[in-house]
Scaffold this motif. Structure first.
Motif, PDB file in Angstrom:
ATOM      1  N   ASP A  44      -3.738  -5.391  -5.530  1.00  0.00           N
ATOM      2  CA  ASP A  44      -5.033  -6.313  -5.626  1.00  0.00           C
ATOM      3  C   ASP A  44      -5.131  -7.536  -4.638  1.00  0.00           C
TER       4      ASP A  44
ATOM      5  N   TRP B 170       5.002   0.825  -5.918  1.00  0.00           N
ATOM      6  CA  TRP B 170       5.167  -0.614  -5.494  1.00  0.00           C
ATOM      7  C   TRP B 170       6.613  -1.018  -5.861  1.00  0.00           C
TER       8      TRP B 170
ATOM      9  N   THR C 225      -4.148   7.401  -2.261  1.00  0.00           N
ATOM     10  CA  THR C 225      -3.963   5.685  -1.535  1.00  0.00           C
ATOM     11  C   THR C 225      -3.939   4.810  -2.637  1.00  0.00           C
ATOM     12  N   ASN C 226      -3.281   3.880  -2.615  1.00  0.00           N
ATOM     13  CA  ASN C 226      -3.115   2.698  -3.462  1.00  0.00           C
ATOM     14  C   ASN C 226      -2.790   1.343  -2.653  1.00  0.00           C
ATOM     15  N   TYR C 227      -3.444   0.212  -3.451  1.00  0.00           N
ATOM     16  CA  TYR C 227      -3.217  -1.148  -2.612  1.00  0.00           C
ATOM     17  C   TYR C 227      -2.999  -1.883  -3.721  1.00  0.00           C
TER      18      TYR C 227
ATOM     19  N   THR D 203      -6.331  -0.904   5.021  1.00  0.00           N
ATOM     20  CA  THR D 203      -6.641   0.361   4.987  1.00  0.00           C
ATOM     21  C   THR D 203      -5.310   1.207   5.529  1.00  0.00           C
TER      22      THR D 203
ATOM     23  N   SER E 148       0.896  -1.212  -0.024  1.00  0.00           N
ATOM     24  CA  SER E 148      -0.081  -0.070   0.009  1.00  0.00           C
ATOM     25  C   SER E 148       0.921   1.312  -0.194  1.00  0.00           C
TER      26      SER E 148
ATOM     27  N   VAL F  84      -4.727  -7.272  -1.479  1.00  0.00           N
ATOM     28  CA  VAL F  84      -5.260  -6.624  -0.028  1.00  0.00           C
ATOM     29  C   VAL F  84      -6.275  -5.599  -0.407  1.00  0.00           C
ATOM     30  N   LYS F  85      -6.811  -5.394  -1.701  1.00  0.00           N
ATOM     31  CA  LYS F  85      -7.974  -4.398  -1.798  1.00  0.00           C
ATOM     32  C   LYS F  85      -9.025  -4.722  -1.076  1.00  0.00           C
ATOM     33  N   GLY F  86      -9.743  -3.992  -0.465  1.00  0.00           N
ATOM     34  CA  GLY F  86     -10.940  -4.126   0.265  1.00  0.00           C
ATOM     35  C   GLY F  86     -10.695  -4.617   1.724  1.00  0.00           C
ATOM     36  N   ARG F  87      -9.569  -5.119   2.159  1.00  0.00           N
ATOM     37  CA  ARG F  87      -9.017  -5.559   3.248  1.00  0.00           C
ATOM     38  C   ARG F  87      -8.387  -4.805   4.170  1.00  0.00           C
TER      39      ARG F  87
END
Length: 125
Positions: free
Chosen positions: A62, A107, A58-60, A69, A49, A64-67
């Motif tokens: 794939d 990343w 912000t960026n995440y 923050t 992230s 961990v997206k949705g899990r």
């Protein structure tokens, strides 16, 4: 010289949550973009992230997206990574990293100049 220290790691069951902290000293964190990375045994370090200086971007990854923050409290000189619905594949050493002059590819670990020593996260029954 900016120094970073991660905390908050530990052992948690699948589906559980942890909040990692990245505390800074030696400089004001508000001028730095921050990335969270992780490295599992036998694997390369990967970006998890990113958060901009203001916190507005912000960026995440794939995975961990949705899990996960990411957030920051510049008054406390600290960045957080809230992790929920943890999975065994999230097991890794987690690192925070800082860069002052902006990023092209958040990343990539070679974009960052400052690193913490890492904190272990283990997701297991």
């Amino acid at each position: 010289q900016l120094q970073l220290v991660e905390s908050g790691g530990g052992l948690v069951q699948p589906g559980g949550s942890l909040r990692l902290s990245c505390a800074a000293s030696g400089a004001t964190l508000e001028y730095y973009v921050i990335g969270w990375f992780r490295q599992a045994p036998g694997k390369e370090r990967e970006g998890v992230s990113y958060i901009s200086v203001s916190g507005s971007s912000t960026n995440y990854a794939d995975a961990v997206k949705g899990r996960f923050t990411i957030s920051r409290d510049n008054a406390k000189n600290t960045v957080y990574l809230q992790m929920t619905n943890l999975k065994p594949e999230d097991t890794a050493v987690y690192y925070c990293a800082a860069e002052r002059f902006g990023l092209v590819k958040w990343w990539r670990d070679d974009e960052y100049d400052y690193w913490g020593p890492g904190t272990q996260v283990t997701v297991s029954t």
